[in-house]
Enzyme design. Structure first.
Site, PDB file in Angstrom:
ATOM      1  CD  GLU A   1     -48.532-135.472 -78.102  1.00 53.39           C
ATOM      2  OE1 GLU A   1     -47.858-136.166 -78.861  1.00 53.39           O
ATOM      3  OE2 GLU A   1     -48.476-135.558 -76.870  1.00 53.39           O
TER       4      GLU A   1
ATOM      5  CB  SER B   1     -50.468-142.284 -84.949  1.00 56.23           C
ATOM      6  OG  SER B   1     -50.966-143.066 -83.884  1.00 56.23           O
TER       7      SER B   1
ATOM      8  N   GLY C   1     -50.608-143.437 -80.119  1.00 56.69           N
ATOM      9  CA  GLY C   1     -50.324-144.865 -80.043  1.00 56.69           C
ATOM     10  C   GLY C   1     -51.375-145.748 -80.691  1.00 56.69           C
TER      11      GLY C   1
ATOM     12  CD  GLU D   1     -48.695-142.137 -72.983  1.00 60.19           C
ATOM     13  OE1 GLU D   1     -47.501-142.094 -72.655  1.00 60.19           O
ATOM     14  OE2 GLU D   1     -49.069-142.315 -74.160  1.00 60.19           O
TER      15      GLU D   1
ATOM     16  CE  LYS E   1     -45.740-142.025 -75.802  1.00 61.14           C
ATOM     17  NZ  LYS E   1     -47.092-142.247 -76.270  1.00 61.14           N
TER      18      LYS E   1
ATOM     19  CG  ASN F   1     -42.816-139.189 -74.978  1.00 65.03           C
ATOM     20  OD1 ASN F   1     -42.077-139.706 -74.141  1.00 65.03           O
ATOM     21  ND2 ASN F   1     -44.105-138.969 -74.765  1.00 65.03           N
TER      22      ASN F   1
ATOM     23  CG  HIS G   1     -47.448-137.234 -72.878  1.00 68.52           C
ATOM     24  ND1 HIS G   1     -48.175-138.399 -72.755  1.00 68.52           N
ATOM     25  CD2 HIS G   1     -47.022-137.187 -74.166  1.00 68.52           C
ATOM     26  CE1 HIS G   1     -48.166-139.023 -73.926  1.00 68.52           C
ATOM     27  NE2 HIS G   1     -47.473-138.311 -74.795  1.00 68.52           N
TER      28      HIS G   1
HETATM   29  P1  PGA Z   1     -47.296-141.898 -80.751  1.00 61.82           P
HETATM   30  O1  PGA Z   1     -47.111-141.052 -79.392  1.00 61.82           O
HETATM   31  O2  PGA Z   1     -46.474-141.219 -81.818  1.00 61.82           O
HETATM   32  O3  PGA Z   1     -46.782-143.284 -80.419  1.00 61.82           O
HETATM   33  O4  PGA Z   1     -48.757-141.884 -81.068  1.00 61.82           O
HETATM   34  C1  PGA Z   1     -47.106-139.644 -79.428  1.00 61.82           C
HETATM   35  C2  PGA Z   1     -46.928-139.094 -78.035  1.00 61.82           C
HETATM   36  O5  PGA Z   1     -47.370-139.711 -77.072  1.00 61.82           O
HETATM   37  O6  PGA Z   1     -46.350-138.000 -77.872  1.00 61.82           O
END
Ligand code: PGA
Length: 253
Positions: A166, A212, A172, A96, A10, A8, A94
């Site tokens: 997640e 992460s 992140g 976000e 983003k 992803n 997701h």
């Molecule tokens: P990240 O993001 O690996 O940077 O923690 C995962 C995601 O948002 O799917």
């Protein structure tokens, strides 16, 4: 069942970065890994990446979509538009989208439904906030998200549907659930899916872990029996680290 690794991006990337990334992926052997690979770039890069990625064994997907087909919805992208751009997958819910843009369970459900009805394959993202975790509400929250999205869905099957667990506090941040915690939540999610759909559906549904995931923790997480892949954010932006994660997928699965 084949593991599924999503990247992803983003709101990151450009045409130049995308082309360099894909040629590096090919050079590093993305075409010969055992997992399914899906990249979720920003909408603007989907046509370019779909064309350039096909011979690297990589499919593309939209990070989001709107549930209606067309009309006066400034700024939105319909499922058919995603398909027309070359995407074969989409993300729904997701964290976000849920927590920065305020998407409710109802919105996530409509998006999932619309994408699947159009013939795209969808990844439903679920996960608890840190406050919910600390209040001991992880199971209640994730169960609600899964049930709300899945109950009475008509076009859903284990072939066109994946769940990404997640934990929001792990996205992140460099923090991850321990492999044991991930395994426990994945097993619970599978039980809930079995209750809503059927045992057979649940047994064949892939559940990714996200939050992460990096080259140094991927092997341990991906080797757990209930973990069928990963949804990777930051570490999917560089071909080298993304390939290291793909190489960490255990061969037996
Ligand atoms: P990240 O993001 O690996 O940077 O923690 C995962 C995601 O948002 O799917």
């Amino acid at each position: 069942m084949k593991q599924i690794i999503g990247g992803n991006w983003k709101m990151n990337g450009s045409r130049l970065i995308a082309l360099e990334f894909l040629s590096e992926m090919k050079r590093l052997g993305s075409g010969s890994v055992s997992s399914e690979i899906i990249l979720f770039p920003p909408f603007t890069l989907i046509p370019l990446m779909t064309d350039a990625a096909a011979d690297a064994g990589i499919e593309t997907g939209g990070q989001d979509l709107f549930w209606l087909e067309k009309g006066a919805f400034t700024g939105e992208i319909s499922p058919a538009m995603l398909a027309d751009a070359g995407a074969t997958w989409f993300l729904a819910g997701h964290s976000e989208r849920r927590h920065v843009f305020g998407e409710t369970d109802e919105v996530v459900r409509k998006k999932l439904e619309a994408g699947l009805e159009t013939g795209l394959r969808g990844i439903l993202c679920v996960g608890e906030l840190i406050d919910e975790r600390e209040a001991g509400r992880t199971e209640e929250v994730v169960k609600r998200q899964v049930e709300f999205a899945l109950k009475d869905q008509k076009c859903v099957s284990p072939e066109n549907f994946v769940i990404a667990y997640e934990p929001v506090w792990a996205i992140g941040t460099g923090l991850t659930a321990t492999p044991d915690e991930a395994e426990r939540m994945h097993s619970l999610i599978r039980e809930w899916v079995a209750g809503i759909m059927s045992n057979d559906f649940a047994d064949n549904t892939r559940i990714q872990y996200g939050g992460s995931v990096k080259p140094d923790n991927a092997a341990e997480i991906l080797s757990r029996p209930s973990v069928n892949g990963a949804l990777v954010g930051g570490a999917s932006l560089k071909a080298g680290s993304f390939m290291d994660i793909l190489r960490a997928v255990p061969l037996r699965k």
